[in-house]
Write an enzyme that holds these catalytic residues in place. Structure first.
Site, PDB file in Angstrom:
ATOM      1  N   ASP A   2       0.827  -1.208   0.000  1.00 17.54           N
ATOM      2  CA  ASP A   2       0.000   0.000   0.000  1.00 17.54           C
ATOM      3  C   ASP A   2       0.862   1.260   0.000  1.00 17.54           C
ATOM      4  O   ASP A   2       0.499   2.269  -0.595  1.00 17.54           O
ATOM      5  CB  ASP A   2      -0.956  -0.025   1.192  1.00 17.54           C
ATOM      6  CG  ASP A   2      -1.851  -1.248   1.135  1.00 17.54           C
ATOM      7  OD1 ASP A   2      -2.469  -1.471   0.082  1.00 17.54           O
ATOM      8  OD2 ASP A   2      -1.917  -1.988   2.124  1.00 17.54           O
ATOM      9  N   ARG A   5       1.802   1.869  -3.476  1.00 13.36           N
ATOM     10  CA  ARG A   5       0.648   2.387  -4.212  1.00 13.36           C
ATOM     11  C   ARG A   5       0.426   3.872  -3.924  1.00 13.36           C
ATOM     12  O   ARG A   5       0.098   4.649  -4.827  1.00 13.36           O
ATOM     13  CB  ARG A   5      -0.594   1.585  -3.869  1.00 13.36           C
ATOM     14  CG  ARG A   5      -0.549   0.184  -4.443  1.00 13.36           C
ATOM     15  CD  ARG A   5      -1.714  -0.651  -3.996  1.00 13.36           C
ATOM     16  NE  ARG A   5      -1.689  -1.944  -4.696  1.00 13.36           N
ATOM     17  CZ  ARG A   5      -2.279  -3.027  -4.261  1.00 13.36           C
ATOM     18  NH1 ARG A   5      -2.984  -2.998  -3.138  1.00 13.36           N
ATOM     19  NH2 ARG A   5      -2.208  -4.141  -4.941  1.00 13.36           N
ATOM     20  N   HIS A  30      -3.855  -3.859   5.895  1.00 10.90           N
ATOM     21  CA  HIS A  30      -4.016  -3.943   4.445  1.00 10.90           C
ATOM     22  C   HIS A  30      -5.492  -4.204   4.128  1.00 10.90           C
ATOM     23  O   HIS A  30      -5.913  -5.328   3.912  1.00 10.90           O
ATOM     24  CB  HIS A  30      -3.118  -5.062   3.917  1.00 10.90           C
ATOM     25  CG  HIS A  30      -3.223  -5.295   2.452  1.00 10.90           C
ATOM     26  ND1 HIS A  30      -2.832  -4.359   1.523  1.00 10.90           N
ATOM     27  CD2 HIS A  30      -3.669  -6.357   1.755  1.00 10.90           C
ATOM     28  CE1 HIS A  30      -3.044  -4.841   0.317  1.00 10.90           C
ATOM     29  NE2 HIS A  30      -3.549  -6.057   0.426  1.00 10.90           N
TER      30      HIS A  30
END
Length: 114
Positions: A2, A5, A30
């Protein structure tokens, strides 16, 4: 995963290479309840919110996109994002073994019983 991202989304929005984005933090697990935090994030050494002064984008696009990216990949491909997960594991091991650059933040899970 993440963390990568979040960095990628900031870089894309700002139109800069990923190497110029730093210090975004992911709080939580997550899942769609995580919180991508850009309070300390920088782009090209400047505060991210100064480079991308768009609060609506942060609230309505960036945060939900980072929170739900894994689910979106599974829905589209009918498969998990295994390559992205493998890259994140490699990145985390590299940071753990070799350390991070001075002044750089990363988000890494810590197993806890409470």
């Amino acid at each position: 995963l993440d963390h990568n991202r979040a960095i990628a989304q900031l870089g894309l929005k700002a139109g800069v290479p990923l190497e110029q984005v730093a210090n975004a933090i992911i709080w939580g697990n997550h899942s769609s309840t995580q919180y991508p935090d850009i309070a300390s994030a920088t782009i090209n050494g400047k505060p991210a919110k100064e480079v991308i002064p768009d609060e609506e984008w942060y609230k309505n696009t960036f945060i939900p996109l980072v929170q739900k990216r894994g689910a979106a990949i599974i829905a589209a491909r009918k498969l998990s994002s295994a390559l992205s997960a493998a890259q994140a594991i490699s990145d985390d091991m590299n940071r753990w073994v070799l350390g991070t650059l001075a002044g750089k933040y990363v988000s890494i899970a810590v197993d806890s019983t409470g």
